[in-house]
Each structure stands twice: as structure tokens, then as C-alpha cells.
Scaffold this motif. Structure first.
Motif, PDB file in Angstrom:
ATOM      1  N   PHE A 102       0.826  -1.201   0.000  1.00 32.66           N
ATOM      2  CA  PHE A 102       0.000   0.000   0.000  1.00 32.66           C
ATOM      3  C   PHE A 102       0.867   1.260   0.000  1.00 32.66           C
ATOM      4  N   ASN A 103       1.629   1.334  -1.089  1.00 31.97           N
ATOM      5  CA  ASN A 103       2.543   2.470  -1.305  1.00 31.97           C
ATOM      6  C   ASN A 103       3.523   2.659  -0.150  1.00 31.97           C
ATOM      7  N   GLY A 104       4.018   1.533   0.354  1.00 34.55           N
ATOM      8  CA  GLY A 104       5.050   1.573   1.378  1.00 34.55           C
ATOM      9  C   GLY A 104       4.561   1.817   2.782  1.00 34.55           C
ATOM     10  N   THR A 105       3.250   1.913   2.988  1.00 31.62           N
ATOM     11  CA  THR A 105       2.740   2.170   4.339  1.00 31.62           C
ATOM     12  C   THR A 105       2.674   0.903   5.185  1.00 31.62           C
ATOM     13  N   TRP A 126      -7.350  -5.250  10.099  1.00 36.77           N
ATOM     14  CA  TRP A 126      -6.364  -6.333  10.031  1.00 36.77           C
ATOM     15  C   TRP A 126      -5.052  -5.781  10.554  1.00 36.77           C
ATOM     16  N   GLY A 127      -3.951  -6.462  10.296  1.00 39.69           N
ATOM     17  CA  GLY A 127      -2.675  -6.034  10.839  1.00 39.69           C
ATOM     18  C   GLY A 127      -2.246  -4.637  10.459  1.00 39.69           C
ATOM     19  N   TYR A 128      -2.831  -4.100   9.396  1.00 39.72           N
ATOM     20  CA  TYR A 128      -2.524  -2.729   8.977  1.00 39.72           C
ATOM     21  C   TYR A 128      -2.790  -1.736  10.108  1.00 39.72           C
ATOM     22  N   LEU A 129      -3.764  -2.016  10.954  1.00 38.99           N
ATOM     23  CA  LEU A 129      -4.090  -1.127  12.060  1.00 38.99           C
ATOM     24  C   LEU A 129      -2.889  -0.901  12.975  1.00 38.99           C
ATOM     25  N   PHE A 130      -2.006  -1.895  13.075  1.00 37.49           N
ATOM     26  CA  PHE A 130      -0.866  -1.843  14.002  1.00 37.49           C
ATOM     27  C   PHE A 130       0.436  -1.440  13.302  1.00 37.49           C
ATOM     28  N   ARG A 131       0.355  -0.870  12.113  1.00 40.66           N
ATOM     29  CA  ARG A 131       1.578  -0.602  11.338  1.00 40.66           C
ATOM     30  C   ARG A 131       2.527   0.340  12.077  1.00 40.66           C
ATOM     31  N   ASP A 132       1.994   1.387  12.697  1.00 39.43           N
ATOM     32  CA  ASP A 132       2.859   2.329  13.414  1.00 39.43           C
ATOM     33  C   ASP A 132       3.431   1.698  14.676  1.00 39.43           C
TER      34      ASP A 132
END
Length: 312
Positions: free
Chosen positions: A8-11, A48-54
Motif C-alpha cells: 500500500f505504497n510503502g505504508t 487487520w494487521g494494517y491497524l498496528f503498522r505504526d
């Protein structure tokens, strides 16, 4: 299902990993030193796991951060021949954790990741080191848990919609098109920081749900509530004593209209009467989107403080 290498564009720059222990292809992130303390992050609906990216980027410098996607979410498979009740997600999580032999786990739980994580804790209290609830309920056999859950559901727009849509026969139709209405669903549950919205962000949260057959996970969680099909794991007395003695932390976005602090923070305090609670004003249900830096800082400080106490 989202392609394995989609960033997702490096995010979301984390190497994809997959595990078959639960009988389907479960995606997970495993970032940080392999022999470091384990931080297991459990998402809810419809994230999903994207929520915890930061949080993953912040903690993986010193901790082993593991972030699985539940069945039917993120980069995990959505098998057509499975049920998607809470107890199924607990079963899947248990098999995943045992297959990796994870121990001394710090649970970081959001939304229905709370009941799923507490289900794991009830079955394997010896594998849990700490509990972190971030707008994630911690039901653990308390006498008040059902009363609090029902009182919250009577007030929350999301749960009210589930009951009404199910009664009208349109719940599966609406949620079966979640890829097209993901923003309205996320906003109904609640986030305040509209500046996070971008094409990449919308794709990250919506692209798993491209077809009705991809939406069985999100339908299952909502339908299970409407049908009263979800079953909370009931710990035995030994498990309850063991878990209630662990270091714990609650962080709650006080603008959450889906999981109200008035109902769920007392549930947390019943189990962990001495545990700190951080209330974040102006932060809503998807608190990791609204206040990623503040939440990561609080969790990191908690990990450092409790590690130092354990070593003292």
C-alpha cells in the motif's frame, strides 16, 4: 484476499509470512529480534494487521512484534467451509500460538481482538506475560460481563445497525459489499482523524472485501452477535487468578461510540484493580488511527517499566 507482497505504497512494509496450523492460510507479521520479548497484536472488525503498522514499526526495534490476521481478514484466507464465530477465532489463534511456541506474550488487543486474546489467556495463562487493552474488551468470566456487553450494545450505533439489518434481512447484503462501503463502516464505528484517509488507506482497509465471498469474516462477526452465536471462553479459577496477577494496561479512546468506556473500563478494572488506565479524549474507536504516537509511547513505556520490575 490481499496479495502477499502488497505494501500500500510503502505504508505496510513488513515481510509477509503464512501459517497453516489452523487449517487455512493465516497471514502474519513477525518483525524484530527473534529472541526478544513477544508482543502479539490482535485486531478486530473490520480491520487487520494494517491497524498496528505504526506500533509495529516503533516496537520492533527492541521487541518481537507478531501480528496475525484473523481468518477472513487482511492477507489471510477466507475459507468458504468454516464458521466465523468468536470461538473459531480463539481456536485459530491458539493453534497459531502453539505452532510458533510463543511464550511470555504481551497481548495488545483492539476491538474483538480483546475477547479473542482473553480466550487465549483463559486456555494458556502460562504463556501470557502482560495484558494491554486498547479499546478492546477484556471479558474473563466476570459476573457483570454479559450485563455490560448488552448495555453497551443498546447504545452503540454499530450494534444497533447489526440488529436492525439482520431483522430486515439485509445484513449479509450490505456487509457483502464492504469493499465499496468500507469508509462508511469505519466511520460508523468511529475515527476522528480524517486526514489519514487516502487512496492507499482506503485500499488497505477495503481491498480484502472485493466480493461477497471475501466478506465471510466480517459478516460472521456481525451475524454472530445478532444470532447470539459467539461464545466467550470461561476461565477456570486457576486461570483467572493467574491472569489477574499479570501486569496490565488499558488505553481507551474516550470518543468511542462502539465500545463505550463507561461499560468496558469497569470490566477491565474488575479483573485488574490496580492496573493503570489512560483515557484519551477526542480519540474514537479506531484509536490506533487517531492517536498512533501517543498509544505506541504508552505501550513502550509500560513494557519498559514492567520489564525493569521483573528484573529487579
Amino acid at each position: 484476499m490481499i496479495p502477499a507482497n502488497e505494501t500500500f505504497n510503502g505504508t505496510f512494509p513488513f515481510e509477509p509470512r503464512f501459517n497453516q496450523a489452523a487449517g487455512f492460510r493465516m497471514h502474519y507479521v513477525d518483525a524484530g529480534p527473534q529472541h526478544a520479548q513477544v508482543v502479539l497484536c490482535l485486531h478486530g472488525e473490520p480491520t487487520w494487521g494494517y491497524l498496528f503498522r505504526d506500533l509495529t514499526s516503533r516496537l520492533s526495534t527492541h521487541y518481537r512484534v507478531i501480528v496475525p490476521d484473523h481468518m477472513g481478514f487482511g492477507k489471510s484466507e477466507t475459507p468458504a467451509d468454516r464458521s466465523y464465530w468468536l470461538q473459531d477465532h480463539i481456536d485459530n489463534l491458539e493453534r497459531f500460538v502453539l505452532s510458533l511456541d510463543l511464550r511470555e506474550i504481551t497481548l495488545v488487543m483492539h476491538d474483538f481482538g480483546g475477547p479473542a486474546g482473553m480466550g487465549l489467556a483463559a486456555r494458556h495463562p502460562d504463556r501470557i506475560a502482560r495484558i494491554v487493552s486498547v479499546n478492546g474488551p477484556t471479558p474473563f468470566g466476570q459476573a457483570s460481563q454479559l450485563e455490560r456487553l448488552m448495555a453497551n450494545a443498546a447504545e452503540a450505533p454499530w450494534f444497533q445497525w447489526i440488529v436492525q439489518a439482520h431483522a430486515a434481512g439485509r445484513l449479509e447484503t450490505v456487509l457483502g459489499e464492504l469493499g465499496f462501503n468500507i469508509l462508511s463502516t469505519l466511520k460508523l464505528n468511529g475515527f476522528e482523524r480524517n486526514e489519514v484517509i487516502s487512496d492507499s488507506w482506503l485500499r488497505a482497509y477495503g481491498s480484502h472485501f472485493a466480493n461477497p465471498s471475501d466478506c465471510l469474516g466480517v459478516i460472521g462477526w456481525a451475524k454472530g452477535f445478532a444470532l447470539d452465536a459467539h461464545r466467550f471462553e470461561m476461565p477456570d479459577a486457576a486461570a483467572q487468578r493467574a491472569i489477574s496477577s499479570k501486569p496490565a494496561l488499558a488505553i481507551w479512546g474516550m470518543a468511542d461510540r462502539t465500545l463505550g468506556a463507561a461499560h468496558f473500563l469497569p470490566l477491565f478494572s474488575e479483573l485488574f484493580p490496580s492496573a493503570p488506565i489512560h483515557r484519551l479524549p477526542g480519540v474514537s474507536h479506531y484509536s490506533f488511527e487517531d492517536a498512533p504516537v501517543a498509544i505506541a509511547s504508552l505501550i513502550e513505556a509500560f513494557l519498559q517499566q514492567t520489564t525493569q520490575r521483573a528484573l529487579a
